[in-house]
Design an enzyme around this catalytic site. Structure first.
Site, short mmCIF file in Angstrom:
data_model
loop_
_atom_site.label_atom_id
_atom_site.label_comp_id
_atom_site.label_asym_id
_atom_site.label_seq_id
_atom_site.Cartn_x
_atom_site.Cartn_y
_atom_site.Cartn_z
N HIS A 58 -32.45 18.65 -4.16
CA HIS A 58 -32.52 19.59 -3.03
C HIS A 58 -32.93 18.83 -1.77
N CYS A 87 0.89 5.97 0.90
CA CYS A 87 -0.52 6.36 1.00
C CYS A 87 -1.27 5.56 2.07
N GLY A 137 1.75 23.90 3.66
CA GLY A 137 1.24 23.14 2.51
C GLY A 137 0.20 22.15 2.99
N VAL A 138 -0.04 21.15 2.17
CA VAL A 138 -1.13 20.21 2.44
C VAL A 138 -0.89 19.43 3.73
N LYS A 198 -6.26 10.71 7.17
CA LYS A 198 -7.70 10.94 7.09
C LYS A 198 -8.43 10.33 8.30
N ASP A 252 4.85 9.23 -7.73
CA ASP A 252 5.65 10.31 -7.12
C ASP A 252 7.09 10.32 -7.62
N ALA A 300 -2.01 10.48 -4.79
CA ALA A 300 -2.28 9.05 -4.92
C ALA A 300 -3.06 8.75 -6.20
N GLY A 338 0.79 -1.24 0.00
CA GLY A 338 0.00 0.00 0.00
C GLY A 338 0.82 1.28 0.00
N GLY A 339 2.14 1.17 0.19
CA GLY A 339 3.01 2.34 0.05
C GLY A 339 2.80 3.41 1.10
P1 FAD Z 1 4.35 5.41 -2.62
O1 FAD Z 1 2.98 5.40 -2.10
O2 FAD Z 1 5.34 6.28 -1.96
O3 FAD Z 1 4.83 3.91 -2.60
C1 FAD Z 1 6.11 3.53 -2.95
C2 FAD Z 1 6.41 2.20 -2.33
O4 FAD Z 1 7.60 1.69 -2.91
C3 FAD Z 1 6.71 2.26 -0.82
O5 FAD Z 1 5.89 1.35 -0.13
C4 FAD Z 1 8.18 1.85 -0.70
O6 FAD Z 1 8.44 1.08 0.45
C5 FAD Z 1 8.35 1.02 -1.94
N1 FAD Z 1 9.73 0.97 -2.43
C6 FAD Z 1 10.55 2.02 -2.69
N2 FAD Z 1 11.72 1.59 -3.19
C7 FAD Z 1 11.63 0.24 -3.24
C8 FAD Z 1 12.51 -0.76 -3.66
N3 FAD Z 1 13.71 -0.49 -4.16
N4 FAD Z 1 12.12 -2.05 -3.53
C9 FAD Z 1 10.89 -2.36 -3.02
N5 FAD Z 1 10.01 -1.45 -2.63
C10 FAD Z 1 10.37 -0.16 -2.75
N6 FAD Z 1 -2.23 11.93 -1.76
C11 FAD Z 1 -3.53 12.04 -2.07
O7 FAD Z 1 -3.87 11.94 -3.25
N7 FAD Z 1 -4.47 12.23 -1.11
C12 FAD Z 1 -4.15 12.36 0.20
O8 FAD Z 1 -5.03 12.53 1.04
C13 FAD Z 1 -2.80 12.26 0.56
N8 FAD Z 1 -2.42 12.36 1.85
C14 FAD Z 1 -1.09 12.24 2.18
C15 FAD Z 1 -0.75 12.39 3.50
C16 FAD Z 1 0.58 12.28 3.87
C17 FAD Z 1 0.95 12.41 5.33
C18 FAD Z 1 1.57 11.99 2.90
C19 FAD Z 1 3.01 11.82 3.28
C20 FAD Z 1 1.22 11.86 1.57
C21 FAD Z 1 -0.12 12.00 1.19
N9 FAD Z 1 -0.52 11.91 -0.14
C22 FAD Z 1 -1.84 12.04 -0.47
C23 FAD Z 1 0.45 11.65 -1.21
C24 FAD Z 1 0.40 10.16 -1.60
O9 FAD Z 1 0.67 9.39 -0.46
C25 FAD Z 1 1.41 9.88 -2.69
O10 FAD Z 1 1.20 10.74 -3.78
C26 FAD Z 1 1.27 8.45 -3.18
O11 FAD Z 1 1.44 7.54 -2.12
C27 FAD Z 1 2.29 8.15 -4.28
O12 FAD Z 1 2.14 6.84 -4.69
P2 FAD Z 1 3.34 6.01 -5.33
O13 FAD Z 1 2.74 4.69 -5.70
O14 FAD Z 1 4.00 6.79 -6.37
O15 FAD Z 1 4.40 5.81 -4.17
P1 NAI Z 2 3.73 21.14 -0.05
O1 NAI Z 2 4.56 21.32 -1.24
O2 NAI Z 2 2.26 20.99 -0.16
O3 NAI Z 2 3.96 22.37 0.96
C1 NAI Z 2 5.20 22.71 1.46
C2 NAI Z 2 5.11 24.10 2.05
O4 NAI Z 2 6.30 24.37 2.74
C3 NAI Z 2 4.95 25.19 1.00
O5 NAI Z 2 3.94 26.09 1.39
C4 NAI Z 2 6.32 25.85 0.96
O6 NAI Z 2 6.28 27.21 0.59
C5 NAI Z 2 6.75 25.67 2.42
N1 NAI Z 2 8.18 25.71 2.64
C6 NAI Z 2 9.15 25.16 1.87
N2 NAI Z 2 10.36 25.40 2.43
C7 NAI Z 2 10.14 26.09 3.58
C8 NAI Z 2 10.97 26.62 4.60
N3 NAI Z 2 12.29 26.48 4.55
N4 NAI Z 2 10.41 27.26 5.64
C9 NAI Z 2 9.05 27.42 5.70
N5 NAI Z 2 8.22 26.95 4.76
C10 NAI Z 2 8.75 26.29 3.72
O7 NAI Z 2 4.39 19.89 0.73
P2 NAI Z 2 3.86 18.98 1.89
O8 NAI Z 2 2.77 19.64 2.64
O9 NAI Z 2 5.07 18.54 2.61
O10 NAI Z 2 3.23 17.77 1.10
C11 NAI Z 2 4.03 16.97 0.22
C12 NAI Z 2 3.22 16.35 -0.84
O11 NAI Z 2 2.33 15.40 -0.31
C13 NAI Z 2 2.41 17.37 -1.61
O12 NAI Z 2 2.96 17.45 -2.89
C14 NAI Z 2 1.03 16.84 -1.65
O13 NAI Z 2 0.59 16.73 -2.96
C15 NAI Z 2 1.09 15.47 -0.99
N6 NAI Z 2 0.00 15.41 -0.03
C16 NAI Z 2 -1.28 15.44 -0.49
C17 NAI Z 2 -2.34 15.45 0.37
C18 NAI Z 2 -3.71 15.54 -0.18
O14 NAI Z 2 -3.87 15.34 -1.37
N7 NAI Z 2 -4.71 15.82 0.63
C19 NAI Z 2 -2.15 15.40 1.81
C20 NAI Z 2 -0.77 15.41 2.20
C21 NAI Z 2 0.25 15.39 1.29
#
Ligand code: FAD
Ligand code: NAI
Length: 462
Positions: A441, A42, A178-179, A51, A309, A317, A39-40
């Site tokens: 509605h 996410c 950020g987010v 969430k 990513d 995701a 599940g990575g």
């Molecule tokens: P990942 O989910 O990062 O998965 C990569 C996987 O590859 C990992 O499990 C890792 O262990 C594995 N891996 C890496 N290298 C190797 C290797 N060499 N061999 C074997 N396995 C390996 N996005 C949303 O759309 N909605 C959200 O609400 C949201 N909330 C988030 C909240 C947080 C706190 C964070 C950190 C991120 C959030 N994101 C959200 C972003 C989202 O999690 C990522 O965009 C998404 O997981 C990317 O998917 P991916 O498959 O590219 O990689």
């Molecule tokens: P982000 O890119 O959303 O925000 C980072 C923030 O940090 C920006 O506002 C930036 O200006 C600020 N910043 C950067 N350097 C700084 C510094 N030195 N001092 C102070 N502020 C600084 O990154 P974030 O929140 O870490 O999320 C990473 C990724 O995860 C995002 O790209 C997002 O798409 C994904 N994500 C998505 C979610 C969702 O879809 N609901 C939830 C959580 C993460």
């Protein structure tokens, strides 16, 4: 040595979806994952656990702030943090087990361990080398670091540590508005933590529609979050379980310090490709560390694809999932397509924030003639009844053709409402098409229709 049509490296939303689609298309598929569960980011430390905590803390907020207004009286609930974390872990477990089930159902082999690509068409996991006609890299991303700030995942944490703090901190400093910073900052603020967000820029959530940014920050302030804007963090000093965040205000270079029990570093994420052996393979990378691909997710190395990513584009995701499906289709000789112009972005705070397509700022920069239809949730009966009338729907449409170019919502269920507009955009709809569609509605969706009406002769309830 086993032979596969496809080996996917990484089981996040990009990787596991790619693997399932490959298997559904009749390809012999394996997925390599180094974590203990599928599940990575996410499912394990990202979308899903955050969430769960947002949901639980929102329920508390409702009980504390709105229950009595509806005649629901009595002691408001107290927080059992251990139980809240257990609930979050249970949700993670259900989801990661779900992927394991889907792998079994689709006869996908889970190759447990960290994968490397010793040469074209081969993947090594532990001592085993497997052969693959096609390899999809879906290794995701990791938190970026900040100079002068050492993360210990206890006092100074990334999102991963913030999802499992040993106790609810009294004071938290979040670096980055950020987010991640705003979602997790909201969680702790609702649980009683004094949260101060320190942001480098003068506005929150860069890239979002300017009007939404302003309204969003205003509402978060009303909820108790403090903001220090235009501040460059210089360093974080830790003393056992306390920390001091030193920052400089960019406008006058003045130096300041904030005390905290927990510091959350949320300044962005970077692609994770460590240990894959991409250098030796000669895989082209961008300056930002992303794997370069063509529009069919092919790298410059034959039979090697990359998605999610680890490549360019929003780190979301659903973007990774769409690329996973499309890359699988391409490998199977079918047509794989992702419309990057219609990828919604959602922030799951309360109210939620959602957007798709272009912002007003982008349209102005591109000299595009556009019109704006805006409708406040104050005019929506359902939102008023549910104490959710803060916010608005804003639709941007081409001035001449009326075609929808973007939409930005701050308000209740914004993350669900946005999809009506995504579908409309996929079909090349005009704002009038939405306005002429009957909406039930009383629903929040009526606000979307009213914004579409406002692009024409006017909203009814404005
Ligand atoms: P990942 O989910 O990062 O998965 C990569 C996987 O590859 C990992 O499990 C890792 O262990 C594995 N891996 C890496 N290298 C190797 C290797 N060499 N061999 C074997 N396995 C390996 N996005 C949303 O759309 N909605 C959200 O609400 C949201 N909330 C988030 C909240 C947080 C706190 C964070 C950190 C991120 C959030 N994101 C959200 C972003 C989202 O999690 C990522 O965009 C998404 O997981 C990317 O998917 P991916 O498959 O590219 O990689
Ligand atoms: P982000 O890119 O959303 O925000 C980072 C923030 O940090 C920006 O506002 C930036 O200006 C600020 N910043 C950067 N350097 C700084 C510094 N030195 N001092 C102070 N502020 C600084 O990154 P974030 O929140 O870490 O999320 C990473 C990724 O995860 C995002 O790209 C997002 O798409 C994904 N994500 C998505 C979610 C969702 O879809 N609901 C939830 C959580 C993460």
């Amino acid at each position: 040595m086993a032979n596969y049509d496809v080996i996917v490296i990484g089981s996040g939303p990009g990787g596991y979806v790619a693997a399932i689609r490959c298997a559904q298309l009749g390809l012999k598929t394996a997925c390599v994952e180094g974590r203990d569960t599928l599940g990575g980011t996410c499912l394990n430390v990202g979308c899903i656990p955050s969430k769960a905590l947002l949901h639980a803390s929102h329920q508390l907020h409702e009980a504390e702030h709105n229950f009595a207004k509806m005649g629901l009286k009595g002691k408001s609930p107290s927080v059992d943090w251990k139980q809240m974390l257990a609930y979050k872990d249970d949700v993670i477990g259900q989801n990661t087990k779900g992927i394991e089930f889907l792998f079994k159902k689709n006869k996908i082999d889970w190759l447990k361990g960290w994968g490397t690509i010793p040469e074209k068409g081969r993947v090594k996991v532990g001592d085993d080398v497997h052969e693959a006609k096609n390899i999809i890299i879906a290794t995701g991303s990791d938190s970026s670091s900040l100079p002068g700030v050492e993360v210990d995942e206890k006092t100074v944490v990334t999102s991963t540590g913030a999802l499992e703090l040993s106790k609810i901190p009294k004071k938290m400093v979040v670096i980055g508005a950020g987010v991640i910073g705003l979602e997790l900052g909201s969680v702790y603020s609702r649980l009683g933590t004094e949260v101060t967000v320190v942001e480098f820029l003068d506005h929150i959530t860069p890239g979002m529609d300017g009007e939404v940014q302003k309204q969003f920050q205003k509402l978060l302030k009303k909820q108790g979050l403090e903001f220090v804007m235009g501040a460059a963090v210089q360093s974080v000093e830790t003393m056992k379980t306390k920390a001091k965040v030193h920052y400089k205000l960019r406008k006058d270079d003045s130096e300041h310090t904030l005390d905290a029990d927990t510091v959350l570093v949320a300044t962005g994420r970077k692609p994770f490709t460590d240990g894959l052996g991409l250098d030796a393979l000669g895989v082209k990378m961008s300056e930002r560390g992303q794997i370069e691909t063509d529009d069919q997710w092919r790298t410059n190395v034959e039979g090697l694809y990359a998605i999610g990513d680890a490549i360019a584009g929003p780190m979301l995701a659903h973007k990774a999932e769409d690329e996973g499906m499309a890359a699988a289709e391409v490998i199977a000789g079918k047509h794989g397509h992702v419309n990057y112009g219609v990828i919604p972005g959602v922030i799951y705070t309360h109210p939620e924030v959602a957007s798709v397509g272009q912002t007003e700022e982008e349209l102005k920069d591109a000299d595009r003639a556009y019109k704006v239809g805006k409708f406040s949730f104050m005019g929506n009966g359902r939102a008023k009844a549910n104490f959710a009338a803060d916010g608005f729907v804003k639709i941007l449409a081409d001035k001449d053709t009326d075609r929808i170019l973007g939409a930005h919502i701050i308000g209740p269920m914004a993350g669900d409402l946005i999809h009506e507009i995504c579908v409309a955009m996929e079909f090349g709809a005009s704002a009038e098409d939405l306005a002429l569609t009957c909406h039930a509605h009383p629903t929040y969706s009526e606000a979307v229709r009213e914004a579409a009406l406002a692009c024409g002769d006017g909203a009814i309830h404005a």
